[in-house]
Design a protein around this motif. Structure first.
Motif, PDB file in Angstrom:
ATOM      1  N   VAL A  71       6.098  18.311   5.325  1.00  0.00           N
ATOM      2  CA  VAL A  71       4.970  18.584   4.439  1.00  0.00           C
ATOM      3  C   VAL A  71       4.257  17.271   4.132  1.00  0.00           C
ATOM      4  N   THR A  72       2.950  17.266   4.287  1.00  0.00           N
ATOM      5  CA  THR A  72       2.177  16.051   4.009  1.00  0.00           C
ATOM      6  C   THR A  72       1.897  15.929   2.516  1.00  0.00           C
ATOM      7  N   CYS A  73       1.458  14.761   2.116  1.00  0.00           N
ATOM      8  CA  CYS A  73       0.906  14.569   0.782  1.00  0.00           C
ATOM      9  C   CYS A  73      -0.473  15.237   0.727  1.00  0.00           C
ATOM     10  N   ASN A  74      -1.138  15.168  -0.404  1.00  0.00           N
ATOM     11  CA  ASN A  74      -2.492  15.701  -0.497  1.00  0.00           C
ATOM     12  C   ASN A  74      -3.418  14.913   0.430  1.00  0.00           C
ATOM     13  N   VAL A  75      -4.127  15.633   1.277  1.00  0.00           N
ATOM     14  CA  VAL A  75      -5.088  15.006   2.180  1.00  0.00           C
ATOM     15  C   VAL A  75      -6.419  15.748   2.069  1.00  0.00           C
ATOM     16  N   SER A  76      -7.476  15.085   2.490  1.00  0.00           N
ATOM     17  CA  SER A  76      -8.785  15.731   2.544  1.00  0.00           C
ATOM     18  C   SER A  76      -9.449  15.385   3.863  1.00  0.00           C
ATOM     19  N   PHE A  77     -10.375  16.238   4.289  1.00  0.00           N
ATOM     20  CA  PHE A  77     -11.035  16.035   5.576  1.00  0.00           C
ATOM     21  C   PHE A  77     -12.409  16.672   5.516  1.00  0.00           C
ATOM     22  N   TYR A  96       0.816  -1.220   0.000  1.00  0.00           N
ATOM     23  CA  TYR A  96       0.000   0.000   0.000  1.00  0.00           C
ATOM     24  C   TYR A  96       0.850   1.272   0.000  1.00  0.00           C
ATOM     25  N   MET A  97       2.129   1.154   0.311  1.00  0.00           N
ATOM     26  CA  MET A  97       2.994   2.328   0.225  1.00  0.00           C
ATOM     27  C   MET A  97       3.207   2.736  -1.232  1.00  0.00           C
ATOM     28  N   ARG A  98       2.956   1.808  -2.159  1.00  0.00           N
ATOM     29  CA  ARG A  98       3.139   2.117  -3.580  1.00  0.00           C
ATOM     30  C   ARG A  98       1.828   2.484  -4.276  1.00  0.00           C
ATOM     31  N   THR A  99       0.711   2.354  -3.567  1.00  0.00           N
ATOM     32  CA  THR A  99      -0.593   2.594  -4.199  1.00  0.00           C
ATOM     33  C   THR A  99      -1.366   3.680  -3.464  1.00  0.00           C
ATOM     34  N   ARG A 100      -0.649   4.646  -2.932  1.00  0.00           N
ATOM     35  CA  ARG A 100      -1.305   5.739  -2.214  1.00  0.00           C
ATOM     36  C   ARG A 100      -2.160   6.547  -3.184  1.00  0.00           C
ATOM     37  N   PRO A 101      -3.399   6.827  -2.835  1.00  0.00           N
ATOM     38  CA  PRO A 101      -4.250   7.639  -3.711  1.00  0.00           C
ATOM     39  C   PRO A 101      -3.669   9.046  -3.890  1.00  0.00           C
ATOM     40  N   GLN A 102      -4.128   9.762  -4.918  1.00  0.00           N
ATOM     41  CA  GLN A 102      -3.668  11.139  -5.108  1.00  0.00           C
ATOM     42  C   GLN A 102      -4.002  12.001  -3.904  1.00  0.00           C
ATOM     43  N   THR A 103      -5.148  11.708  -3.280  1.00  0.00           N
ATOM     44  CA  THR A 103      -5.555  12.424  -2.069  1.00  0.00           C
ATOM     45  C   THR A 103      -5.990  11.400  -1.036  1.00  0.00           C
ATOM     46  N   VAL A 104      -5.464  11.510   0.168  1.00  0.00           N
ATOM     47  CA  VAL A 104      -5.762  10.559   1.232  1.00  0.00           C
ATOM     48  C   VAL A 104      -6.747  11.199   2.209  1.00  0.00           C
ATOM     49  N   SER A 105      -7.840  10.513   2.507  1.00  0.00           N
ATOM     50  CA  SER A 105      -8.776  10.979   3.519  1.00  0.00           C
ATOM     51  C   SER A 105      -8.171  10.782   4.897  1.00  0.00           C
ATOM     52  N   ILE A 106      -8.257  11.822   5.738  1.00  0.00           N
ATOM     53  CA  ILE A 106      -7.720  11.713   7.096  1.00  0.00           C
ATOM     54  C   ILE A 106      -8.835  11.876   8.134  1.00  0.00           C
ATOM     55  N   ASP A 107     -10.042  11.469   7.779  1.00  0.00           N
ATOM     56  CA  ASP A 107     -11.166  11.573   8.712  1.00  0.00           C
ATOM     57  C   ASP A 107     -11.142  10.519   9.803  1.00  0.00           C
ATOM     58  N   LEU A 152       1.985   9.399   4.824  1.00  0.00           N
ATOM     59  CA  LEU A 152       1.398  10.728   4.660  1.00  0.00           C
ATOM     60  C   LEU A 152       2.435  11.815   4.420  1.00  0.00           C
ATOM     61  N   ILE A 153       3.705  11.452   4.367  1.00  0.00           N
ATOM     62  CA  ILE A 153       4.773  12.454   4.302  1.00  0.00           C
ATOM     63  C   ILE A 153       5.265  12.612   2.864  1.00  0.00           C
ATOM     64  N   GLU A 154       5.166  13.847   2.356  1.00  0.00           N
ATOM     65  CA  GLU A 154       5.722  14.158   1.038  1.00  0.00           C
ATOM     66  C   GLU A 154       7.194  14.542   1.147  1.00  0.00           C
ATOM     67  N   SER A 155       7.527  15.350   2.146  1.00  0.00           N
ATOM     68  CA  SER A 155       8.918  15.733   2.367  1.00  0.00           C
ATOM     69  C   SER A 155       9.098  16.128   3.825  1.00  0.00           C
ATOM     70  N   SER A 156      10.346  16.029   4.306  1.00  0.00           N
ATOM     71  CA  SER A 156      10.601  16.390   5.702  1.00  0.00           C
ATOM     72  C   SER A 156      12.082  16.647   5.907  1.00  0.00           C
ATOM     73  N   SER A 157      12.392  17.679   6.697  1.00  0.00           N
ATOM     74  CA  SER A 157      13.763  17.921   7.147  1.00  0.00           C
ATOM     75  C   SER A 157      13.885  17.674   8.644  1.00  0.00           C
ATOM     76  N   LEU A 158      12.813  17.156   9.251  1.00  0.00           N
ATOM     77  CA  LEU A 158      12.834  16.841  10.670  1.00  0.00           C
ATOM     78  C   LEU A 158      13.470  15.476  10.908  1.00  0.00           C
ATOM     79  N   LYS A 159      13.932  15.247  12.111  1.00  0.00           N
ATOM     80  CA  LYS A 159      14.545  13.973  12.477  1.00  0.00           C
ATOM     81  C   LYS A 159      13.498  13.040  13.048  1.00  0.00           C
TER      82      LYS A 159
END
Length: 571
Positions: free
Chosen positions: A443-449, A53-64, A75-82
């Motif tokens: 920064v998260t990926c595209n999410v919807s709520f 499922y890490m390879r089949t993430r929808p374009q927008t993920v529901s976070i309800d 859910l992570i698109e990019s991060s500079s945090l540790k």
């Protein structure tokens, strides 16, 4: 089949249809896309598990569904945090349940009061904690209650025997007790899997199967179905994301003629009792210890997967794989010391594929003489409770007794002194993303709520956290710039984030957006968008806790208030 389970399956089908997916695909409530054969058929292997499922993430993920724990990269698109993994702290007054009664002292001289796997649950109908545990070694299941989760009463529930034993005609070894908060059938509110030991001292009977049973009160177990073949230390759990009961069945085997020892087979069913009548041919390889599980340098044996129990927490499944490090039963019996098994942690968003990137020991065996949890550390059914800001992990361990030696393992000190203890973790505290010195961002990926209010679990009393919201193309939405965000400074597991000039996020509901978390000197654990200012997440509540009224968080801050007097001060 119960109405709510029908509803779950129907909703899953509608979700699949609503996004025009082919018949072999389905979208789970937490946004996971499941495609292909289900459950998957895996060849026995010794490799770390692949996570499709890490390879089949929808374009927008529901976070309800639930708080969004950042334990993996889903859910992570990019991060500079540790990224930092955390472990719970053992309660200073452990053990909280130890063998004391005649029943717990054991018929074979091996005292024990161990959940193994048993279960520790908060019952919202009675507002108490309940525990199902084995009294003595290979003896009998028993029942206890607690108003605070630490001090336990052992009520007289078996008047004939004059003690707190239940199902006393079935010898106990491996078990899981489950409080089913999603059933409409009150007579089956409690479910239990109970497997007797392979053999009982003094009895010619050999056990190769277990029992699945239900109860209206957790004490009287009437409906019973004998299971198919299973090894000892088999367990069960419920996966609400697919609406199925999962039978986690122990087996032993080899890969390329090399033994991997104990591993797990997977079986699932919509109906708990009907699914219990499996055949040997129905059992399929699921997972075992793998090439990233390293031997204990002081022991040297190859690691094995002793057990895999799991529970739904917020928007994912959490498991505590019990890893066997050795020595062998024979070697332990020669010294009267418990074998070393320890608990690690794993994460799954579908309940089948497990991300085990955090290989550090989650709850350790102390290994030294004099410790009640010297070895044989195991989880309890339901895994953990939510108590305000804290997650409580009831776990078991054994002290062993080096002066008690016998060629008969069941009378040997290696199985002596089983007790239950408590370890405490920050709520959502499995993994944090941190900035120290230099500010960073995630920064998260595209999410919807569909909610209105953004909440975070963050620790930054010496720093600050700001959030801005981007559209699906990555452009900052003017009204939700970081410069308009009211910075969060402090330490809270349920902190509200606001922007000047905006009372809520209602105008963004249903639209694909990205959250950019900008952090200075602090840690971010999770985020979620709630329908109300109370901060409820609608996520799953593991084994429950004070203030919760069911299997989902519909309470938010109200549950915290009711749990204030339960939380433990940690040293």
């Amino acid at each position: 089949m119960e109405l709510k389970r029908r509803y779950i399956i129907a909703v899953m089908a509608l979700l699949a249809a609503s996004v025009s997916l082919p018949a072999q695909k389905m979208v789970l409530e937490n946004g996971i896309v499941v495609e292909g054969q289900w459950p998957p058929k895996l060849k026995m292997n010794y490799s770390p598990m692949d996570i499709p499922y890490m390879r089949t993430r929808p374009q927008t993920v529901s976070i309800d569904c639930g708080r969004q724990l950042l334990v993996d990269d889903y859910l992570i698109e990019s991060s500079s945090l540790k990224r930092v993994a955390h472990q719970p702290v053992k309660y200073v007054a452990n053990p909280i349940l130890k063998p004391e009664t005649p029943l717990e002292m054991g018929h074979n001289g091996n005292p024990g009061a161990t959940a193994k796997d048993g279960g520790v649950w908060w019952d919202p109908q009675e507002n108490i904690f309940k525990m199902w545990y084995e009294a003595g070694w290979l003896n009998v299941m028993t029942y206890a209650t607690s108003t605070d989760g630490i001090h336990w009463e052992k009520p007289l529930v078996n008047e004939e025997k004059g003690d707190n034993s239940i199902v006393d005609e079935i010898p106990a070894d491996s078990s899981t007790a489950w409080l089913d908060l999603f059933t409409d059938n009150d007579s089956e509110r409690y479910k239990m899997f109970l497997r007797s030991p392979n053999s009982v001292p003094g009895s010619p009977v050999r056990y190769k199967t277990g029992w699945c049973m239900t109860s209206p009160d957790g004490i009287n177990w009437d409906k019973r179905v004998e299971t198919g073949p299973c090894g000892d230390r088999s367990t069960i759990f419920y996966n609400p994301f697919i609406g199925k009961w999962v039978y986690s069945i122990r087996n032993n085997g080899k890969v390329d003629n090399v033994s991997i020892g104990r591993y797990r087979c997977y079986l699932e069913a919509e109906d708990f009792l009907e699914g219990a009548s499996w055949k040997k041919k129905d059992l399929a390889f699921w997972m075992g210890a793998d090439s990233l599980d390293t031997p204990d340098p002081a022991i040297g044996d190859a690691p094995q997967l002793y057990n895999l129990s799991a529970v739904a927490y917020e928007g994912l499944m959490i498991a505590l794989p019990q890893i066997h490090l050795g020595p062998s039963n024979k070697a332990c019996a020669e010294k009267g010391t418990p074998k070393i098994t320890e608990l690690k942690v794993a994460y799954s968003r579908d309940g089948f594929h497990w991300d085990r990137r955090d290989r550090e020991v989650f709850i350790r065996a102390e290994r030294e003489p004099g410790f009640w949890d010297r070895g044989y550390v195991q989880s309890t059914g339901g895994l953990f409770n939510i108590v305000g800001d804290q997650l409580w992990f009831h776990y078991i361990g054994f002290s062993g007794k080096e002066t008690m030696l016998s060629d008969e393992l069941d009378f040997n000190g290696m199985h002596y002194g089983g007790s239950v203890g408590l370890a405490v973790l920050r709520r959502d505290g499995f993994v944090s993303h941190e900035a120290s010195g230099t500010p960073g961002e995630l920064v998260t990926c595209n999410v919807s709520f569909s909610g209105k209010y953004l909440f975070v679990n963050a620790d930054c009393p010496q720093g600050r956290l700001k959030v801005e919201i981007l559209d699906s193309a990555g452009t900052v939405i003017k009204a939700f710039k970081a410069s308009r965000c009211k910075p969060f400074k402090g330490d809270s597991t349920i902190a509200s984030i606001r922007w000047r000039g905006r009372s809520d996020l209602g105008e963004l509901a249903g639209k694909p957006v990205k959250f950019r978390f900008i952090l200075e000197n602090g840690a971010l654990y999770s985020f979620w968008v709630s329908p109300s200012k109370n901060g409820e997440s609608n996520g799953f509540t593991a084994a429950g806790g004070p203030g919760f009224t069911g299997g989902r968080d519909t309470e938010g801050i109200r549950a915290y208030r009711k749990a204030e007097n339960y939380m433990i001060e940690l040293e």
